[in-house]
Design a protein around this motif. Sequence first.
Motif, PDB file in Angstrom:
ATOM      1  N   HIS A   1       0.811  -1.213   0.000  1.00 25.42           N
ATOM      2  CA  HIS A   1       0.000   0.000   0.000  1.00 25.42           C
ATOM      3  C   HIS A   1       0.845   1.264   0.000  1.00 25.42           C
ATOM      4  O   HIS A   1       0.304   2.364   0.063  1.00 25.42           O
ATOM      5  CB  HIS A   1      -0.929   0.002   1.216  1.00 25.42           C
ATOM      6  CG  HIS A   1      -1.863  -1.167   1.237  1.00 25.42           C
ATOM      7  ND1 HIS A   1      -2.958  -1.258   0.415  1.00 25.42           N
ATOM      8  CD2 HIS A   1      -1.852  -2.301   1.964  1.00 25.42           C
ATOM      9  CE1 HIS A   1      -3.588  -2.393   0.642  1.00 25.42           C
ATOM     10  NE2 HIS A   1      -2.937  -3.047   1.568  1.00 25.42           N
ATOM     11  N   GLY A   2       2.161   1.103  -0.067  1.00 23.39           N
ATOM     12  CA  GLY A   2       3.021   2.268  -0.191  1.00 23.39           C
ATOM     13  C   GLY A   2       3.518   2.808   1.132  1.00 23.39           C
ATOM     14  O   GLY A   2       3.306   2.232   2.198  1.00 23.39           O
ATOM     15  N   GLU A   3       4.181   3.934   1.043  1.00 22.88           N
ATOM     16  CA  GLU A   3       4.847   4.533   2.202  1.00 22.88           C
ATOM     17  C   GLU A   3       3.854   4.781   3.343  1.00 22.88           C
ATOM     18  O   GLU A   3       2.757   5.280   3.128  1.00 22.88           O
ATOM     19  CB  GLU A   3       5.503   5.854   1.786  1.00 22.88           C
ATOM     20  CG  GLU A   3       6.313   6.515   2.884  1.00 22.88           C
ATOM     21  CD  GLU A   3       6.973   7.790   2.419  1.00 22.88           C
ATOM     22  OE1 GLU A   3       7.558   8.489   3.264  1.00 22.88           O
ATOM     23  OE2 GLU A   3       6.899   8.092   1.208  1.00 22.88           O
ATOM     24  N   GLY A   4       4.281   4.430   4.540  1.00 27.43           N
ATOM     25  CA  GLY A   4       3.464   4.655   5.715  1.00 27.43           C
ATOM     26  C   GLY A   4       2.538   3.511   6.060  1.00 27.43           C
ATOM     27  O   GLY A   4       1.983   3.461   7.155  1.00 27.43           O
ATOM     28  N   ILE A   5       2.350   2.584   5.118  1.00 29.01           N
ATOM     29  CA  ILE A   5       1.472   1.432   5.359  1.00 29.01           C
ATOM     30  C   ILE A   5       2.214   0.143   5.068  1.00 29.01           C
ATOM     31  O   ILE A   5       2.198  -0.795   5.856  1.00 29.01           O
ATOM     32  CB  ILE A   5       0.195   1.521   4.503  1.00 29.01           C
ATOM     33  CG1 ILE A   5      -0.570   2.808   4.799  1.00 29.01           C
ATOM     34  CG2 ILE A   5      -0.707   0.306   4.774  1.00 29.01           C
ATOM     35  CD1 ILE A   5      -1.794   3.021   3.946  1.00 29.01           C
ATOM     36  N   GLY A   6       2.871   0.090   3.934  1.00 30.12           N
ATOM     37  CA  GLY A   6       3.628  -1.100   3.557  1.00 30.12           C
ATOM     38  C   GLY A   6       2.744  -2.240   3.082  1.00 30.12           C
ATOM     39  O   GLY A   6       1.579  -2.049   2.737  1.00 30.12           O
ATOM     40  N   LYS A   7       3.310  -3.442   3.093  1.00 31.92           N
ATOM     41  CA  LYS A   7       2.567  -4.619   2.648  1.00 31.92           C
ATOM     42  C   LYS A   7       1.592  -5.065   3.740  1.00 31.92           C
ATOM     43  O   LYS A   7       1.974  -5.174   4.892  1.00 31.92           O
ATOM     44  CB  LYS A   7       3.516  -5.762   2.310  1.00 31.92           C
ATOM     45  CG  LYS A   7       4.346  -5.530   1.065  1.00 31.92           C
ATOM     46  CD  LYS A   7       5.190  -6.757   0.740  1.00 31.92           C
ATOM     47  CE  LYS A   7       5.994  -6.549  -0.531  1.00 31.92           C
ATOM     48  NZ  LYS A   7       6.824  -7.734  -0.863  1.00 31.92           N
ATOM     49  N   ARG A   8       0.356  -5.334   3.330  1.00 30.12           N
ATOM     50  CA  ARG A   8      -0.663  -5.796   4.264  1.00 30.12           C
ATOM     51  C   ARG A   8      -1.525  -6.844   3.570  1.00 30.12           C
ATOM     52  O   ARG A   8      -1.826  -6.731   2.379  1.00 30.12           O
ATOM     53  CB  ARG A   8      -1.578  -4.655   4.714  1.00 30.12           C
ATOM     54  CG  ARG A   8      -0.864  -3.480   5.341  1.00 30.12           C
ATOM     55  CD  ARG A   8      -0.492  -3.719   6.779  1.00 30.12           C
ATOM     56  NE  ARG A   8       0.361  -2.640   7.269  1.00 30.12           N
ATOM     57  CZ  ARG A   8       0.512  -2.334   8.539  1.00 30.12           C
ATOM     58  NH1 ARG A   8      -0.126  -3.027   9.472  1.00 30.12           N
ATOM     59  NH2 ARG A   8       1.300  -1.342   8.895  1.00 30.12           N
ATOM     60  N   PRO A   9      -1.932  -7.865   4.315  1.00 30.03           N
ATOM     61  CA  PRO A   9      -2.895  -8.812   3.747  1.00 30.03           C
ATOM     62  C   PRO A   9      -4.294  -8.229   3.829  1.00 30.03           C
ATOM     63  O   PRO A   9      -4.698  -7.698   4.869  1.00 30.03           O
ATOM     64  CB  PRO A   9      -2.746 -10.036   4.659  1.00 30.03           C
ATOM     65  CG  PRO A   9      -2.257  -9.494   5.963  1.00 30.03           C
ATOM     66  CD  PRO A   9      -1.473  -8.256   5.659  1.00 30.03           C
ATOM     67  N   ILE A  10      -5.031  -8.275   2.723  1.00 29.75           N
ATOM     68  CA  ILE A  10      -6.437  -7.889   2.754  1.00 29.75           C
ATOM     69  C   ILE A  10      -7.259  -9.027   2.172  1.00 29.75           C
ATOM     70  O   ILE A  10      -6.822  -9.716   1.251  1.00 29.75           O
ATOM     71  CB  ILE A  10      -6.697  -6.577   1.983  1.00 29.75           C
ATOM     72  CG1 ILE A  10      -6.397  -6.739   0.493  1.00 29.75           C
ATOM     73  CG2 ILE A  10      -5.910  -5.430   2.581  1.00 29.75           C
ATOM     74  CD1 ILE A  10      -6.812  -5.540  -0.332  1.00 29.75           C
ATOM     75  N   PRO A  11      -8.448  -9.279   2.720  1.00 30.43           N
ATOM     76  CA  PRO A  11      -9.261 -10.399   2.233  1.00 30.43           C
ATOM     77  C   PRO A  11      -9.802 -10.130   0.841  1.00 30.43           C
ATOM     78  O   PRO A  11     -10.202  -9.011   0.518  1.00 30.43           O
ATOM     79  CB  PRO A  11     -10.400 -10.475   3.258  1.00 30.43           C
ATOM     80  CG  PRO A  11     -10.480  -9.103   3.836  1.00 30.43           C
ATOM     81  CD  PRO A  11      -9.086  -8.565   3.832  1.00 30.43           C
ATOM     82  N   SER A  12      -9.802 -11.156   0.018  1.00 36.80           N
ATOM     83  CA  SER A  12     -10.360 -11.036  -1.320  1.00 36.80           C
ATOM     84  C   SER A  12     -11.869 -10.880  -1.238  1.00 36.80           C
ATOM     85  O   SER A  12     -12.524 -11.485  -0.393  1.00 36.80           O
ATOM     86  CB  SER A  12     -10.011 -12.277  -2.145  1.00 36.80           C
ATOM     87  OG  SER A  12     -10.673 -12.261  -3.390  1.00 36.80           O
ATOM     88  N   GLN A  13     -12.435 -10.071  -2.118  1.00 40.05           N
ATOM     89  CA  GLN A  13     -13.891  -9.974  -2.232  1.00 40.05           C
ATOM     90  C   GLN A  13     -14.422 -10.915  -3.305  1.00 40.05           C
ATOM     91  O   GLN A  13     -15.629 -11.031  -3.491  1.00 40.05           O
ATOM     92  CB  GLN A  13     -14.304  -8.528  -2.549  1.00 40.05           C
ATOM     93  CG  GLN A  13     -13.872  -7.518  -1.516  1.00 40.05           C
ATOM     94  CD  GLN A  13     -14.397  -7.824  -0.121  1.00 40.05           C
ATOM     95  OE1 GLN A  13     -15.559  -8.155   0.058  1.00 40.05           O
ATOM     96  NE2 GLN A  13     -13.528  -7.725   0.876  1.00 40.05           N
ATOM     97  N   MET A  14     -13.503 -11.589  -4.016  1.00 41.48           N
ATOM     98  CA  MET A  14     -13.893 -12.582  -5.024  1.00 41.48           C
ATOM     99  C   MET A  14     -13.160 -13.873  -4.690  1.00 41.48           C
ATOM    100  O   MET A  14     -12.119 -14.190  -5.263  1.00 41.48           O
ATOM    101  CB  MET A  14     -13.530 -12.069  -6.429  1.00 41.48           C
ATOM    102  CG  MET A  14     -13.657 -13.090  -7.565  1.00 41.48           C
ATOM    103  SD  MET A  14     -15.140 -14.103  -7.578  1.00 41.48           S
ATOM    104  CE  MET A  14     -16.391 -12.899  -7.937  1.00 41.48           C
ATOM    105  N   PRO A  15     -13.661 -14.640  -3.717  1.00 39.68           N
ATOM    106  CA  PRO A  15     -12.937 -15.827  -3.225  1.00 39.68           C
ATOM    107  C   PRO A  15     -13.142 -17.042  -4.110  1.00 39.68           C
ATOM    108  O   PRO A  15     -13.679 -18.065  -3.684  1.00 39.68           O
ATOM    109  CB  PRO A  15     -13.545 -16.025  -1.835  1.00 39.68           C
ATOM    110  CG  PRO A  15     -14.957 -15.548  -1.992  1.00 39.68           C
ATOM    111  CD  PRO A  15     -14.908 -14.411  -2.974  1.00 39.68           C
ATOM    112  N   ALA A  16     -12.746 -16.930  -5.367  1.00 45.19           N
ATOM    113  CA  ALA A  16     -12.865 -18.046  -6.303  1.00 45.19           C
ATOM    114  C   ALA A  16     -11.588 -18.130  -7.111  1.00 45.19           C
ATOM    115  O   ALA A  16     -10.924 -17.121  -7.355  1.00 45.19           O
ATOM    116  CB  ALA A  16     -14.077 -17.855  -7.219  1.00 45.19           C
ATOM    117  N   LYS A  17     -11.233 -19.339  -7.521  1.00 48.72           N
ATOM    118  CA  LYS A  17     -10.026 -19.563  -8.306  1.00 48.72           C
ATOM    119  C   LYS A  17     -10.431 -20.052  -9.700  1.00 48.72           C
ATOM    120  O   LYS A  17     -11.126 -21.052  -9.825  1.00 48.72           O
ATOM    121  CB  LYS A  17      -9.126 -20.615  -7.632  1.00 48.72           C
ATOM    122  CG  LYS A  17      -8.903 -20.371  -6.141  1.00 48.72           C
ATOM    123  CD  LYS A  17      -8.123 -19.107  -5.875  1.00 48.72           C
ATOM    124  CE  LYS A  17      -8.029 -18.845  -4.375  1.00 48.72           C
ATOM    125  NZ  LYS A  17      -8.749 -17.662  -3.949  1.00 48.72           N
TER     126      LYS A  17
END
Length: 473
Positions: free
Chosen positions: A372-388
């Motif tokens: 997410h860039g400076e000040g936040i960095g890498k973060r896990p966020i849940p998918s809103q489309m949970p299909a493969k």
Amino acid sequence: PHPYPLSRWGEGTFSEFSWIQQIMAYKLLDSIRILDLTMVFAGPVSTEILAELGAEIIKIESIQRADVFTRANVYPENEPGEDNWNRGCIFHTLNAGKKGISLNLGSEEGREIFKRLVKISDAVIENYSPRVMDNWGLNYEELKKIKSDIIMVSISGLGHYGPLRDFYMYVPGMEGMSGLTHITGFPGEPPLLSGCAYGDWVTGANAAAVLITALYYRIQTGEGQYVDLSGREAVACHIGDVLTEYTQTGQIPERIGNSHPTSAPHGCYRCSGEDSWVNIAVENENLWQKFCEVLENPLWTKEEKFSTLKQRLLNREELDRHVEEWTVRRGHIEIMKMMQEAGIPAGAVLNMKEINTDPHLVERGFFNIIDHGEGIGKRPIPSQMPAKFSQAESFIQEHAPRFAQDDSYVFGSLLEMSETEINKLIDDKIIGGPPNFPRGRPTRVDLIEEQKAGWIDPDYLDELRKIHGEDIG
């Protein structure tokens, strides 16, 4: 072993758990452009699903009216920072991969620019009050004059026609008027809200589905269309079995908490540890016998009052007390595994930390690791489309847009405006930033010190790094 060769997904580095983790989004809607006039939860959920399917989503806010609720809510390490409007974590979760522009639709000039965007887009989706787009002269009939095959989806609490169309409506009202709240809760106690804006998420998923359906219809016929989506009805259709019960029996279902009308034991039982629980569902005599074996056949399981399903239902409260005397001495994960090994449906009740560090979800790629860039960095966020999707090209999503981040791309590249024109729009506050946060309305910025005074897991970033194998934070 994974179900598809790694070559299908391209080259990459995969951790012990996450061979599929780089599959964050799919180019199924590549080349589709959607103008997004939505805010808060329901609308952004719908367009986030479409963004994860590869559509180009242009989220439109303005200095005067930004998506404040999600931009000013939940901050990394509980620090709002100087540009707090760009650090709201809920905003980052629901707007990943979208373009973001500023455009004041409250001005005549802003509306004319919007019409130019309509001309080069496939769809418009909005969740204003029903009168807003009419008042602006931007309803479907007007947009259709600009682009004959445009698709427009309007999301509102109660729909755009009907006697209640102008009622103000948020999630509590939608859930209550759908019937969901009436059936949620414990016997003899007041109704309960979902506690998680469930109505908004259901509405958002429905909105994405109808927009995709309208796109398919346009492929078949060459025609666009208008879709009126009611959040209340979206929630109501997800409790269809309960609604139908009244039409068939004349009975209004009572609140039954975690019980089940035809199964026992069936409930959420306390386990060892603080606020630890497990769900167990024993639905027939075969499962009852297996359940007793897992418990090592204590004497109470032989009593007449528990000998048949009918008897267990009649003596449900006493039965649940016996079950909980057994579960409270064991861990929720341990009990889940014991029950599952015996073929009994059971699931540990996971808290938010356990879900975010769950190896099964990580392996399935449920969490998108986005920088997410400076000040936040890498973060896990849940998918809103949970299909493969096995036959779709994948791509890694960008972070949610900073406020007005893509003004130059949209106004300069797409609409071919000159630098002079763009600068004048900035001077006139038709575009630009930063946004004005409303006065008098508490946001998480105002409450941050109170929030920080509560208990915070000091090791949460390290815990996330262990399971996700990424430099989180």
